[in-house]
Design an enzyme around this catalytic site. Structure first.
Site, PDB file in Angstrom:
ATOM      1  N   LYS A  79      46.672  53.312  34.569  1.00 44.03           N
ATOM      2  CA  LYS A  79      45.418  52.573  34.348  1.00 44.03           C
ATOM      3  C   LYS A  79      44.276  53.561  34.420  1.00 44.03           C
ATOM      4  O   LYS A  79      44.383  54.585  35.088  1.00 44.03           O
ATOM      5  CB  LYS A  79      45.232  51.509  35.437  1.00 44.03           C
ATOM      6  CG  LYS A  79      44.333  50.365  35.022  1.00 44.03           C
ATOM      7  CD  LYS A  79      45.106  49.292  34.285  1.00 44.03           C
ATOM      8  CE  LYS A  79      44.193  48.315  33.572  1.00 44.03           C
ATOM      9  NZ  LYS A  79      44.946  47.188  33.004  1.00 44.03           N
ATOM     10  N   ASP A 103      41.192  47.019  28.092  1.00 41.90           N
ATOM     11  CA  ASP A 103      41.119  46.100  29.234  1.00 41.90           C
ATOM     12  C   ASP A 103      39.669  45.595  29.207  1.00 41.90           C
ATOM     13  O   ASP A 103      39.036  45.632  28.125  1.00 41.90           O
ATOM     14  CB  ASP A 103      41.467  46.825  30.557  1.00 41.90           C
ATOM     15  CG  ASP A 103      41.710  45.865  31.715  1.00 41.90           C
ATOM     16  OD1 ASP A 103      42.811  45.310  31.814  1.00 41.90           O
ATOM     17  OD2 ASP A 103      40.781  45.629  32.515  1.00 41.90           O
TER      18      ASP A 103
HETATM   19  P1  NDP Z   1      37.077  41.313  27.988  1.00 48.96           P
HETATM   20  O1  NDP Z   1      36.160  42.417  28.328  1.00 48.96           O
HETATM   21  O2  NDP Z   1      37.430  41.060  26.578  1.00 48.96           O
HETATM   22  O3  NDP Z   1      36.547  39.943  28.589  1.00 48.96           O
HETATM   23  C1  NDP Z   1      36.336  39.785  29.954  1.00 48.96           C
HETATM   24  C2  NDP Z   1      35.705  38.429  30.173  1.00 48.96           C
HETATM   25  O4  NDP Z   1      35.657  38.145  31.559  1.00 48.96           O
HETATM   26  C3  NDP Z   1      34.291  38.346  29.673  1.00 48.96           C
HETATM   27  O5  NDP Z   1      34.007  37.027  29.268  1.00 48.96           O
HETATM   28  C4  NDP Z   1      33.481  38.722  30.902  1.00 48.96           C
HETATM   29  O6  NDP Z   1      32.154  38.217  30.888  1.00 48.96           O
HETATM   30  C5  NDP Z   1      34.298  38.062  31.992  1.00 48.96           C
HETATM   31  N1  NDP Z   1      34.150  38.850  33.217  1.00 48.96           N
HETATM   32  C6  NDP Z   1      34.515  40.130  33.422  1.00 48.96           C
HETATM   33  N2  NDP Z   1      34.199  40.538  34.653  1.00 48.96           N
HETATM   34  C7  NDP Z   1      33.618  39.487  35.226  1.00 48.96           C
HETATM   35  C8  NDP Z   1      33.074  39.279  36.502  1.00 48.96           C
HETATM   36  N3  NDP Z   1      33.072  40.244  37.452  1.00 48.96           N
HETATM   37  N4  NDP Z   1      32.576  38.059  36.775  1.00 48.96           N
HETATM   38  C9  NDP Z   1      32.590  37.093  35.842  1.00 48.96           C
HETATM   39  N5  NDP Z   1      33.072  37.235  34.592  1.00 48.96           N
HETATM   40  C10 NDP Z   1      33.580  38.412  34.303  1.00 48.96           C
HETATM   41  O7  NDP Z   1      38.397  41.591  28.840  1.00 48.96           O
HETATM   42  P2  NDP Z   1      39.868  41.001  28.640  1.00 48.96           P
HETATM   43  O8  NDP Z   1      39.798  39.620  28.122  1.00 48.96           O
HETATM   44  O9  NDP Z   1      40.647  42.013  27.934  1.00 48.96           O
HETATM   45  O10 NDP Z   1      40.380  40.988  30.150  1.00 48.96           O
HETATM   46  C11 NDP Z   1      40.275  39.838  30.986  1.00 48.96           C
HETATM   47  C12 NDP Z   1      41.274  39.956  32.124  1.00 48.96           C
HETATM   48  O11 NDP Z   1      42.597  40.025  31.576  1.00 48.96           O
HETATM   49  C13 NDP Z   1      41.146  41.196  33.005  1.00 48.96           C
HETATM   50  O12 NDP Z   1      41.571  40.870  34.306  1.00 48.96           O
HETATM   51  C14 NDP Z   1      42.157  42.176  32.395  1.00 48.96           C
HETATM   52  O13 NDP Z   1      42.580  43.135  33.320  1.00 48.96           O
HETATM   53  C15 NDP Z   1      43.275  41.202  32.041  1.00 48.96           C
HETATM   54  N6  NDP Z   1      44.232  41.633  31.031  1.00 48.96           N
HETATM   55  C16 NDP Z   1      43.832  42.064  29.804  1.00 48.96           C
HETATM   56  C17 NDP Z   1      44.779  42.409  28.850  1.00 48.96           C
HETATM   57  C18 NDP Z   1      44.410  42.832  27.482  1.00 48.96           C
HETATM   58  O14 NDP Z   1      45.326  43.073  26.684  1.00 48.96           O
HETATM   59  N7  NDP Z   1      43.129  42.916  27.115  1.00 48.96           N
HETATM   60  C19 NDP Z   1      46.210  42.383  29.162  1.00 48.96           C
HETATM   61  C20 NDP Z   1      46.533  41.843  30.457  1.00 48.96           C
HETATM   62  C21 NDP Z   1      45.560  41.502  31.351  1.00 48.96           C
HETATM   63  P3  NDP Z   1      30.942  39.209  30.489  1.00 48.96           P
HETATM   64  O15 NDP Z   1      31.214  39.596  29.067  1.00 48.96           O
HETATM   65  O16 NDP Z   1      29.717  38.393  30.673  1.00 48.96           O
HETATM   66  O17 NDP Z   1      31.046  40.360  31.439  1.00 48.96           O
HETATM   67  O1  2IT Z   2      46.482  44.765  32.088  1.00 49.81           O
HETATM   68  C1  2IT Z   2      47.103  45.002  31.024  1.00 49.81           C
HETATM   69  O2  2IT Z   2      48.307  44.782  30.920  1.00 49.81           O
HETATM   70  C2  2IT Z   2      46.355  45.548  29.898  1.00 49.81           C
HETATM   71  N1  2IT Z   2      45.148  45.740  30.007  1.00 49.81           N
HETATM   72  C3  2IT Z   2      47.073  45.939  28.635  1.00 49.81           C
HETATM   73  C4  2IT Z   2      47.643  47.323  28.748  1.00 49.81           C
HETATM   74  C5  2IT Z   2      48.256  47.879  27.495  1.00 49.81           C
HETATM   75  O3  2IT Z   2      48.700  49.035  27.590  1.00 49.81           O
HETATM   76  O4  2IT Z   2      48.310  47.230  26.446  1.00 49.81           O
END
Ligand code: NDP
Ligand code: 2IT
Length: 451
Positions: free
Chosen positions: A126, A166
């Protein structure tokens, strides 16, 4: 709890008192391992716990760049190469002001066991930066990504360490990072995943985490003879994971009624409009107040009006809740409110979105609980499918990738569920996922010796 686990956790809490999220993640995993460790003394004899909780390598660097006003900015950059027992380091990059070593260690530890559950030969890693993409121009994002890659490139490679997205890192950022890697190395290779489709990205990677989460929830409900069809669902977040969770929920006949960002929550009784959500978040990169402008019938609840100690999303009555924003977004109070309002399942899209006491509340109430490291593994699994396509110089159709994703999620569900049964804890998917994920990494470490 087994005394060996207690000793390791107590040592960790002395050494890393300043990294509470890392300690939380370590406790969440290790506290599931008692039955495995008691029947397998070999892990203690080989000090597997002490070794597995420590990253193999932590790289930290300075990222200097110039903003649109010509001012010099400086951020912290990190890459944690956590565990390579099962394959090359694999995991996302997070750009958010809250990023520090403790945050990335929690994410890297979770990633290690998540990647193990995919059974796709990927190790855990990460990285990220405390850079805040909010309010930055496209040019500033590009300059930052280039400066970040100027340091990162020497540590990564398609068979070494393969970063992805992420929070704060999506297709645009991966494109800029890739361009700079290519410029620095002259190698056109699959060193990052989540790439745009024009040059090696995989169809369905964008959708994969949210779709995979819904596939996992379907498996979990099916084992209890239930289905998502007709269920009212609450979803938090409005980013990559939340958008495609909402989209898939509509496709399977459920009704997602909420989304949220860091400034507020949207509640729309008749169901979230996915096209408007994508327009606001993927095209305009605006706040959810813009969603309210475009869908006046929706209710907007700003953070300032949230009930004390919780996110407004969890006050909305639902059958199934999908936290898809960030860590610790479901407090104990939120979990109790969900349960009181009749929620019968929680499926986690974000990493570690439920506080430990919220998880205990789900377990005590006997509601179904899909833990993040199993339920959100569809994103990284599809990243591995992207690596496979890049290595073979082939392109699979959307349906081919989606079919593989469905099978992978069903397999992860089976591992979590059958491992829980093996250890006399049927239905305890957290225990099953933690033991299954840990056992594969630990066994690989044992066979590779002390190195
Ligand atoms: P994005 O940046 O696309 O979206 C994140 C969302 O969560 C936004 O709407 C953001 O709002 C909100 N957010 C983030 N931090 C906060 C906070 N501290 N308080 C309130 N709202 C918050 O990220 P992802 O959708 O990719 O990721 C979301 C979650 O999923 C994370 O935990 C990530 O680790 C996990 N994840 C992501 C994967 C991926 O493939 N992308 C895979 C597996 C897990 P704002 O824009 O206003 O900050
Ligand atoms: O938390 C997660 O699994 C991710 N942000 C995706 C990682 C990846 O290598 O696609």
């Amino acid at each position: 709890m087994n005394p060996y686990i207690q000793d390791v956790l107590s040592d960790l809490s002395k050494r890393y008192a300043h990294q509470p999220l890392f300690l939380q993640a370590a406790e969440e995993v290790l506290s599931s391992l008692t039955p495995l460790l008691e029947s397998n003394p070999v892990y203690k004899k080989n000090k597997i716990l002490e070794r597995i909780v420590e990253p193999e390598r932590t790289i930290s660097f300075r990222v200097d760049w110039v903003d649109d006003k010509g001012e010099i900015q400086s951020n912290h950059g990190f890459r944690i190469q956590y565990n390579s027992a099962l394959g090359p380091y694999k995991g996302g990059l997070r750009f958010h002001p809250s990023v520090n070593l403790g945050v990335l260690k929690f994410l890297g530890l979770e990633q290690t066991f998540k990647n193990s559950l995919t059974q796709l030969s990927i190790g855990g890693g990460k990285g990220g930066s405390d850079f805040d993409p909010k309010g930055k121009s496209d040019m500033e994002i590009m300059h930052f990504c280039q400066a970040f890659m100027n340091e990162l490139y020497r540590h990564i490679g398609p068979r070494v360490d393969v970063p992805a997205g992420d929070i704060g890192v999506g297709g645009r950022e991966i494109g800029y990072l890739y361009g700079q890697y290519k410029k620095l190395t002259a190698h056109y290779e699959g060193v990052l995943t989540g790439k745009p489709l024009l040059y090696g990205g995989s169809l369905a990677r964008t959708e994969a985490t949210g779709y995979g989460l819904v596939y996992f929830a379907q498996e979990m409900l099916a084992e209890k003879g239930r289905s998502l069809e007709g269920c009212t669902c609450t979803v938090s977040g409005a980013g990559n994971v939340a958008i495609y969770c909402v989209e898939k929920l509509h496709k399977v006949g459920a009704l997602p009624v909420t989304i949220s960002d860091s400034r507020g929550t949207i509640y729309q009784k008749e169901g979230i409009n996915v096209d408007v959500l994508k327009q606001v978040k993927e095209v305009e990169r605006a706040s959810l107040t813009r969603y309210k402008e475009l869908c006046p019938s929706a209710q907007y609840i700003p953070v300032s009006e949230y009930p004390e100690g919780m996110n407004a999303t969890w006050a909305v009555p639902c059958d199934v809740a999908f936290p898809c924003a960030t860590q610790n977004e479901v407090s104990l109070k939120a979990a109790q409110t969900l349960i009181k309002n009749g929620c019968f399942a929680v499926a986690e899209g974000a990493n570690m979105p439920s506080c430990l006491d919220a998880i205990h509340a789900y377990e005590d109430a006997g509601i179904l609980y899909a833990p993040s490291k199993a339920a959100n593994a569809g994103g990284v699994a599809t990243s591995q499918l992207e690596m496979a396509q890049n290595a073979g110089m082939v392109h699979w159709t959307f349906d081919e990738v989606d079919e593989k994703l469905k099978k992978i999620m069903a397999n992860i569900y089976d591992q979590a569920s059958s491992t829980a049964k093996e250890f006399n804890a049927p239905g305890k998917l957290l225990l099953g996922a933690n033991i299954a994920g840990f056992r594969q990494v630990a066994d690989a470490m044992l066979t590779q010796g002390i190195c």
